[in-house]
Scaffold this active site. Structure first.
Site, mmCIF file in Angstrom:
data_model
loop_
_atom_site.group_PDB
_atom_site.id
_atom_site.type_symbol
_atom_site.label_atom_id
_atom_site.label_comp_id
_atom_site.label_asym_id
_atom_site.label_seq_id
_atom_site.Cartn_x
_atom_site.Cartn_y
_atom_site.Cartn_z
ATOM 1 N N GLU A 269 27.463 28.081 -8.710
ATOM 2 C CA GLU A 269 28.850 27.766 -8.390
ATOM 3 C C GLU A 269 29.445 26.714 -9.312
ATOM 4 O O GLU A 269 30.668 26.562 -9.374
ATOM 5 C CB GLU A 269 28.957 27.313 -6.932
ATOM 6 C CG GLU A 269 28.624 28.419 -5.947
ATOM 7 C CD GLU A 269 28.478 27.934 -4.511
ATOM 8 O OE1 GLU A 269 28.463 28.795 -3.617
ATOM 9 O OE2 GLU A 269 28.369 26.721 -4.291
ATOM 10 N N ASP B 167 30.626 38.325 1.517
ATOM 11 C CA ASP B 167 30.130 39.260 2.526
ATOM 12 C C ASP B 167 31.036 39.192 3.748
ATOM 13 O O ASP B 167 31.948 38.378 3.819
ATOM 14 C CB ASP B 167 28.674 38.931 2.905
ATOM 15 C CG ASP B 167 28.540 37.535 3.497
ATOM 16 O OD1 ASP B 167 28.770 37.393 4.703
ATOM 17 O OD2 ASP B 167 28.212 36.591 2.738
#
Length: 230
Positions: A11, A198
């Site tokens: 990230e 997700d």
């Protein structure tokens, strides 16, 4: 100075690549990369996963680096059918969904003896993020909403439905509320940015590794675009 936190190396790696004049300090087993991004002073750090790691990291940014604002970038599971994998959620506020002091008269999610249920994100950072996201990520949708955090990877339909009905969350992850909590106590403006990896349901364990990289790409584009405007 801007503090930028990501939970995982993936990230923050691409953000670090854009930094210049970098000095690295290691504190509490975290590497703080201090330098500039597009001419704006910044500290970029991988906090590690979970609320405790995130809170420690944010407190170091507050005390050691005296940051003017904190942005937490990363990925999350969607709690809203309209928010699809790859989309971006910008925090209106954030709370800890696994905090339960109901026995003492507090609503679910509220930390005992705190004067607020949730931690409100900075309006200026929110507005900037929304504007920039539409420019740099035209192929996805951007949403504003509540981000709920807990030390759990949510991959159960019933738990997802409980988070929605109880907290009206837009997405769920494991760090944002701890960073918001710490920023609140230190009087520092903050924003949580989450790209959806997700659906936080029974398909999550399959979708997460498949879409993680694409979701991170969207959030990194947004953050770098924001740095150009600050």
């Amino acid at each position: 100075m801007l503090g930028i936190i990501g939970a995982m190396d993936e990230e923050v790696a691409k953000i670090k690549e854009q930094m210049t004049d970098v000095n690295v300090n290691r504190i509490a087993m975290m590497d703080f990369f201090e330098g500039s991004i597009h001419g704006h002073p910044a500290v970029v750090v991988r906090s590690g996963i979970g609320k405790v790691n995130a809170a420690i990291c944010a407190q170091i940014l507050a005390v050691k680096y005296n940051v003017d604002a904190i942005i937490n970038t990363g990925i999350a599971g969607s709690l809203d059918s309209k928010i699809n994998i790859g989309d971006i959620v910008i925090s209106t506020d954030t709370l800890e969904h696994d905090m339960d002091a109901v026995t003492f008269g507090y609503p679910l999610g509220q930390i005992p003896r705190m004067d607020t249920l949730s931690f409100t994100a900075d309006e200026k950072l929110r507005s900037l993020a929304k504007e920039v996201c539409r420019e740099v990520n035209p192929d996805i949708s951007v949403f504003e909403g509540r981000i709920v955090s807990g030390d759990q990877f949510i991959s159960d339909k019933d738990k997802k439905e409980w988070l929605v009905s109880t907290f009206k969350g837009s997405c769920t992850e494991m760090e944002g509320a701890a960073i918001g909590h710490t920023a609140y106590l230190n009087g520092i403006p903050f924003l949580i940015i989450r790209a959806i990896s997700d659906k936080a349901d029974d398909s999550a364990t399959v979708d997460y590794p498949t879409f993680e990289a694409k979701a991170i790409e969207h959030s990194v584009k947004l953050l770098l675009g924001m740095c150009e405007r600050l």
